[in-house]
Structure formats: structure tokens, C-alpha cells
Scaffold this active site. Structure first.
Site, PDB file in Angstrom:
ATOM      1  N   ALA A  96      41.468  29.833  49.598  1.00 40.29           N
ATOM      2  CA  ALA A  96      41.083  28.565  50.210  1.00 40.29           C
ATOM      3  C   ALA A  96      39.873  27.949  49.521  1.00 40.29           C
ATOM      4  O   ALA A  96      39.074  28.632  48.886  1.00 40.29           O
ATOM      5  CB  ALA A  96      40.778  28.786  51.688  1.00 40.29           C
ATOM      6  N   SER A 123      46.815  26.913  48.379  1.00 45.49           N
ATOM      7  CA  SER A 123      46.533  27.167  49.779  1.00 45.49           C
ATOM      8  C   SER A 123      46.649  25.899  50.622  1.00 45.49           C
ATOM      9  O   SER A 123      46.323  24.793  50.180  1.00 45.49           O
ATOM     10  CB  SER A 123      45.120  27.735  49.921  1.00 45.49           C
ATOM     11  OG  SER A 123      44.721  27.794  51.275  1.00 45.49           O
ATOM     12  N   TYR A 148      50.557  27.478  56.623  1.00 48.72           N
ATOM     13  CA  TYR A 148      50.314  27.970  57.968  1.00 48.72           C
ATOM     14  C   TYR A 148      51.089  27.083  58.941  1.00 48.72           C
ATOM     15  O   TYR A 148      51.161  25.863  58.756  1.00 48.72           O
ATOM     16  CB  TYR A 148      48.832  27.899  58.331  1.00 48.72           C
ATOM     17  CG  TYR A 148      47.943  28.817  57.540  1.00 48.72           C
ATOM     18  CD1 TYR A 148      48.065  30.203  57.642  1.00 48.72           C
ATOM     19  CD2 TYR A 148      46.956  28.304  56.695  1.00 48.72           C
ATOM     20  CE1 TYR A 148      47.238  31.049  56.925  1.00 48.72           C
ATOM     21  CE2 TYR A 148      46.126  29.143  55.977  1.00 48.72           C
ATOM     22  CZ  TYR A 148      46.270  30.511  56.091  1.00 48.72           C
ATOM     23  OH  TYR A 148      45.452  31.338  55.377  1.00 48.72           O
ATOM     24  N   THR A 174      52.605  32.161  55.497  1.00 49.42           N
ATOM     25  CA  THR A 174      51.710  33.249  55.874  1.00 49.42           C
ATOM     26  C   THR A 174      51.975  33.611  57.320  1.00 49.42           C
ATOM     27  O   THR A 174      51.797  32.783  58.222  1.00 49.42           O
ATOM     28  CB  THR A 174      50.235  32.845  55.684  1.00 49.42           C
ATOM     29  OG1 THR A 174      49.986  32.671  54.286  1.00 49.42           O
ATOM     30  CG2 THR A 174      49.304  33.916  56.213  1.00 49.42           C
ATOM     31  N   LYS A 250      54.876  35.978  53.629  1.00 44.48           N
ATOM     32  CA  LYS A 250      53.659  36.629  53.128  1.00 44.48           C
ATOM     33  C   LYS A 250      52.893  37.263  54.287  1.00 44.48           C
ATOM     34  O   LYS A 250      52.576  36.597  55.270  1.00 44.48           O
ATOM     35  CB  LYS A 250      52.756  35.621  52.423  1.00 44.48           C
ATOM     36  CG  LYS A 250      51.451  36.189  51.884  1.00 44.48           C
ATOM     37  CD  LYS A 250      50.647  35.114  51.176  1.00 44.48           C
ATOM     38  CE  LYS A 250      49.343  35.657  50.622  1.00 44.48           C
ATOM     39  NZ  LYS A 250      48.371  35.995  51.691  1.00 44.48           N
ATOM     40  N   SER A 272      51.214  42.011  51.879  1.00 39.95           N
ATOM     41  CA  SER A 272      49.824  41.554  51.854  1.00 39.95           C
ATOM     42  C   SER A 272      49.158  41.859  53.178  1.00 39.95           C
ATOM     43  O   SER A 272      49.785  41.759  54.234  1.00 39.95           O
ATOM     44  CB  SER A 272      49.769  40.042  51.590  1.00 39.95           C
ATOM     45  OG  SER A 272      48.444  39.557  51.681  1.00 39.95           O
ATOM     46  N   HIS A 274      46.306  40.168  53.710  1.00 42.24           N
ATOM     47  CA  HIS A 274      45.427  38.997  53.686  1.00 42.24           C
ATOM     48  C   HIS A 274      44.075  39.334  53.060  1.00 42.24           C
ATOM     49  O   HIS A 274      43.022  38.905  53.547  1.00 42.24           O
ATOM     50  CB  HIS A 274      45.243  38.442  55.104  1.00 42.24           C
ATOM     51  CG  HIS A 274      45.031  36.958  55.144  1.00 42.24           C
ATOM     52  ND1 HIS A 274      46.036  36.060  55.388  1.00 42.24           N
ATOM     53  CD2 HIS A 274      43.927  36.198  54.945  1.00 42.24           C
ATOM     54  CE1 HIS A 274      45.574  34.833  55.366  1.00 42.24           C
ATOM     55  NE2 HIS A 274      44.271  34.882  55.090  1.00 42.24           N
ATOM     56  N   GLY A 307      43.598  44.232  46.029  1.00 41.44           N
ATOM     57  CA  GLY A 307      42.920  45.324  45.344  1.00 41.44           C
ATOM     58  C   GLY A 307      43.195  45.460  43.871  1.00 41.44           C
ATOM     59  O   GLY A 307      42.672  46.384  43.229  1.00 41.44           O
ATOM     60  N   VAL A 308      43.988  44.570  43.294  1.00 44.01           N
ATOM     61  CA  VAL A 308      44.311  44.671  41.863  1.00 44.01           C
ATOM     62  C   VAL A 308      43.101  44.225  41.046  1.00 44.01           C
ATOM     63  O   VAL A 308      42.603  43.108  41.208  1.00 44.01           O
ATOM     64  CB  VAL A 308      45.531  43.792  41.516  1.00 44.01           C
ATOM     65  CG1 VAL A 308      45.773  43.759  40.011  1.00 44.01           C
ATOM     66  CG2 VAL A 308      46.766  44.298  42.250  1.00 44.01           C
ATOM     67  N   ARG A 309      42.632  45.110  40.158  1.00 43.39           N
ATOM     68  CA  ARG A 309      41.458  44.789  39.359  1.00 43.39           C
ATOM     69  C   ARG A 309      41.647  45.046  37.870  1.00 43.39           C
ATOM     70  O   ARG A 309      40.759  44.773  37.078  1.00 43.39           O
ATOM     71  CB  ARG A 309      40.241  45.588  39.856  1.00 43.39           C
ATOM     72  CG  ARG A 309      39.789  45.229  41.263  1.00 43.39           C
ATOM     73  CD  ARG A 309      39.341  43.786  41.364  1.00 43.39           C
ATOM     74  NE  ARG A 309      38.870  43.443  42.707  1.00 43.39           N
ATOM     75  CZ  ARG A 309      39.642  42.936  43.668  1.00 43.39           C
ATOM     76  NH1 ARG A 309      40.934  42.716  43.415  1.00 43.39           N
ATOM     77  NH2 ARG A 309      39.148  42.642  44.849  1.00 43.39           N
ATOM     78  N   GLY A 328      44.015  37.385  43.744  1.00 44.28           N
ATOM     79  CA  GLY A 328      43.272  36.333  44.414  1.00 44.28           C
ATOM     80  C   GLY A 328      41.831  36.293  43.971  1.00 44.28           C
ATOM     81  O   GLY A 328      41.414  35.399  43.230  1.00 44.28           O
TER      82      GLY A 328
END
Length: 384
Positions: A96, A123, A148, A174, A250, A272, A274, A307-309, A328
Site C-alpha cells: 500500500a 494495491s 478488497y 485478498t 490471496k 499468504s 499478509h 519472507g523471501v529475501r 513485497g
């Protein structure tokens, strides 16, 4: 990695790249330059933030099995999402109010994704409108619109119609946010959208003119006043009746919800939690992914975020059945640090890491990554 053509054949961002070699360096710089309340809004999780940590740490409990002599002279990252070609399975999740991170916000994010020929998800709470991103971002890469369901169905329907008219390729519904989770960072800072910015998708609508009204202590209070807390699976039936676009669910975190979403005719399942911003003490998304993939059983594509880094994390998700992996916060940190060039550099770093990880694991194509290359770390530790 295949990319959208550049007129003079050169990377237009290269001279703007920061001297960073890891995605985490963008996070560190973003923390130092963003206003405290803005950084807190983007970085925080629900309540005690256990799940926020778990989303990342769970990847460390999975190990990659090194495979040799597998013929990896050419490693192909290209794939398709909902039938549309992209250069890589690394796509951008909706976040957002991106203009709080950088003045160019969602337009810069869209331009970088178009250049990299990957998918961006816009978003509902964007600070650049559906039409502005479509008009200014350019490129032929796909864009999805995250939705939403609001109390006022007329507004919700108008958003869907605008996205369809503007060339977005899917609606990402979502389903995990009938109300916002408890986020202590926002409560401490009283984070609100700065007065010089607007929720651009709602310009001109009187219902959204009160965001900075004093009766809303935080942005979460404002959102809760608009979301339809009565949302149920029947709303998917209604959504399907007003659009021809594929609908992606999602927020799926278990087999039961995956099966219900499929029964309602969705075209994709997005695992997800969120960004761990809703309910704390939930499982990490990478741990839930196999359960959902098994339940879906190839009926639709499955996606995952959280958590993907690094590129190794992406490879683990692909091995466990994800068709695409959405990032994200990493893309947002890139945007905060260096606008378009920052997002481009983050995507390039992740793709280079993914390509190398695939080569070392003997995987020449993202379309054929075997589950056997991922094993729980406990399997090896138990033998020591």
C-alpha cells in the site's frame, strides 16, 4: 534473464545502481532514510511479530540438495503466470501507499517491473491510480489488481471495472482481511497517510474524504470503517458475476480454504499470511505451501509470498510447488532507496541468485524444479 527490449541495448538503470550486493542492504538503507512511522508501517507485523520472524526463519529450516553434472550451461528463468509470459517467477506483491516510500511510488514500481518483464500487483490502497500506473508504467508485462471487498459494493464493482478497462490481467481478491490485525508500531506512531498524498483509486468519492479526519486514530481504524466484515465465500460468486478477468484468492493458508476457493471457481491460489501483519502465531507461508499445493493438485496455479529475501528462498518455493513467488518488502526497500533503479536492482539481485542456485542444484528450467532438491534441515542434523 530475458528482458523487455531497450532502445539502445543498454540497461537504463545501470549507472544509478547502488554499491549493494545483497537485498538486505536495501533494507538497512531504507530503515535509515524513511520517516519512523512510515518505516514502522511497512516493516512491522501483528502483535508480537512471531510470524513475521517465522516467515523468514522457516526458509532456513529447509536445505537445498546440491546436484552435479546436470547440464546447466543454459538456465532458463522464463515462465508464465495465468498464461502470460514473464521473464522470471519472481513477481511483485501489492504493498500500500508506495508514495510514502518514494515520490514516484507505484508508477516507478510499475516501470521497473515492465523493464524486467515481470508481474506487478497494484494495491487497492495505492497512492497512484489504476489508470495512472497503466498509462505511465508502459511495457507489455502483465499487471494484476489487488482488491478488497468494501461495504459499498458499487465502489468495489467500479474498481474492478476500471482495472479491466485499463488492461489489468487478473483480480487478486485478498480474503484474509475482514479487519486489520493489531500492529503495535502503527498504534505507537499513529501512522496516517500524509496530507500531501491521497488514496488515488478513490479520488472524487465522498466516502473516502475522511481519511485524515480526527475520528480515525490510525489508518487501520479508517480501513476497518470501510471493509465489509461480513465477507464470505459467497462474495466470490458475486465477484465472478461482474468480471471476465481471472480471480486469484490471496490469503489462503490451509487445504480447506484452498478447496473452497477452487469450488467457487478461482483461477489461482495465493498462499499468504499478509506479510504476517494480520494474525500472529500462524505458520510461515513456506511451511503451509506443500499442504495447499497437495490440495490444489494442479487444478490451478499456486503462488506464495512472505519472507523471501534471496534467490535460494525462491528456488525452495518453486521446488515445493509454487508457480511464482511474490516479493513485497524487498521491492519496497529498493523503491525507498533508489526509485525505479532500486526496484530494478533488487529484482536483478534476486534473479541472479535464483539462476545460480538453479545451476548448482542441476535445474536448467524453472518449469522443472523437482521437489527432491529441498529437504528439512532436521533430516541431516538428526544423523550427527
Amino acid at each position: 534473464m530475458a528482458r523487455a527490449p531497450v532502445q539502445d541495448g543498454r540497461d537504463p538503470y545501470r549507472h544509478l545502481y547502488l554499491p549493494f550486493i545483497r537485498v538486505e542492504q536495501f533494507h538497512g538503507k531504507a530503515r535509515s532514510i524513511l520517516p519512523r512511522d512510515v518505516y514502522g508501517y511497512f516493516s512491522s507485523g501483528a502483535t508480537d511479530e512471531k510470524s513475521l520472524k517465522e516467515n523468514q526463519e522457516a526458509f532456513g529450516r529447509l536445505l537445498l540438495r546440491w546436484r552435479c553434472l546436470r547440464g546447466v550451461a543454459n538456465v532458463d528463468l522464463s515462465t508464465t503466470v495465468q498464461g502470460t509470459s514473464v521473464s522470471s517467477p519472481i513477481c511483485v506483491a501489492p504493498t500500500a501507499m508506495q508514495r510514502t516510500a518514494h515520490p514516484d511510488g507505484e508508477v516507478a514500481m510499475g516501470k521497473s517491473c515492465a523493464y524486467s518483464n515481470t508481474l506487478m500487483t497494484l494495491s487497492t490502497w495505492a497512492t497512484s491510480s489504476i489508470e495512472e500506473v497503466s498509462d505511465k508504467a508502459g511495457g507489455t508485462s502483465p499487471r494484476w489488481f489487488q482488491l478488497y471487498v468494501l461495504k459499498d459494493r458499487r465502489i468495489t464493482q467500479r474498481l474492478v471495472e476500471r482495472a479491466e478497462k485499463s488492461g489489468y490481467k487478473a483480480i487478486v481478491l485478498t480474503i484474509d482481511l475482514p479487519r486489520t490485525g493489531i500492529r503495535y508500531a502503527d498504534k505507537r506512531s499513529g501512522f496516517k497517510l500524509p496530507s500531501h498524498l491521497v488514496l488515488a483509486n478513490f479520488l472524487g468519492l465522498e466516502e473516502f474524504a475522511t481519511e485524515n479526519d480526527k475520528r480515525f486514530a490510525t489508518l487501520s481504524d479508517f480501513a476497518d470503517s470501510l471493509f465489509d466484515i461480513s465477507i464470505s465465500w459467497e462474495n466470490l460468486d458475486w465477484l465472478k458475476s461482474i468480471t471476465k478477468l481471472p480471480i486469484i484468492a490471496k490469503g489462503v493458508m490451509n487445504a480447506e480454504d484452498a478447496n473452497e476457493a477452487l469450488r467457487r471457481g478461482v483461477s489461482g491460489i495465493w498462499v499468504s499470511n499478509h506479510g504476517a501483519r494480520q494474525l500472529d502465531s500462524t505458520a510461515a507461508t513456506i511451511e503451509v505451501l506443500p499442504e495447499v499445493v497437495h490440495a490444489v493438485n494442479d487444478r490451478v496455479e499456486v503462488y506464495v509470498d512472505g519472507g523471501v529475501r534471496n534467490g535460494g528462498d525462491v528456488l525452495k518455493a518453486l521446488a515445493l510447488g509454487a508457480r511464482a513467488v511474490f516479493v513485497g518488502r524487498p521491492a519496497l526497500w529498493g523503491l525507498a532507496c533508489n526509485g525505479e533503479a532500486g526496484v530494478s536492482q533488487v529484482l536483478e539481485l534476486l534473479n541472479k541468485e535464483l539462476e545460480l542456485s538453479m545451476a548448482l542444484c542441476g535445474c536448467p528450467s524453472v518449469l522443472d524444479v523437482p521437489e527432491s532438491i529441498v529437504v528439512p534441515a532436521a533430516r541431516y542434523r538428526s544423523t550427527l
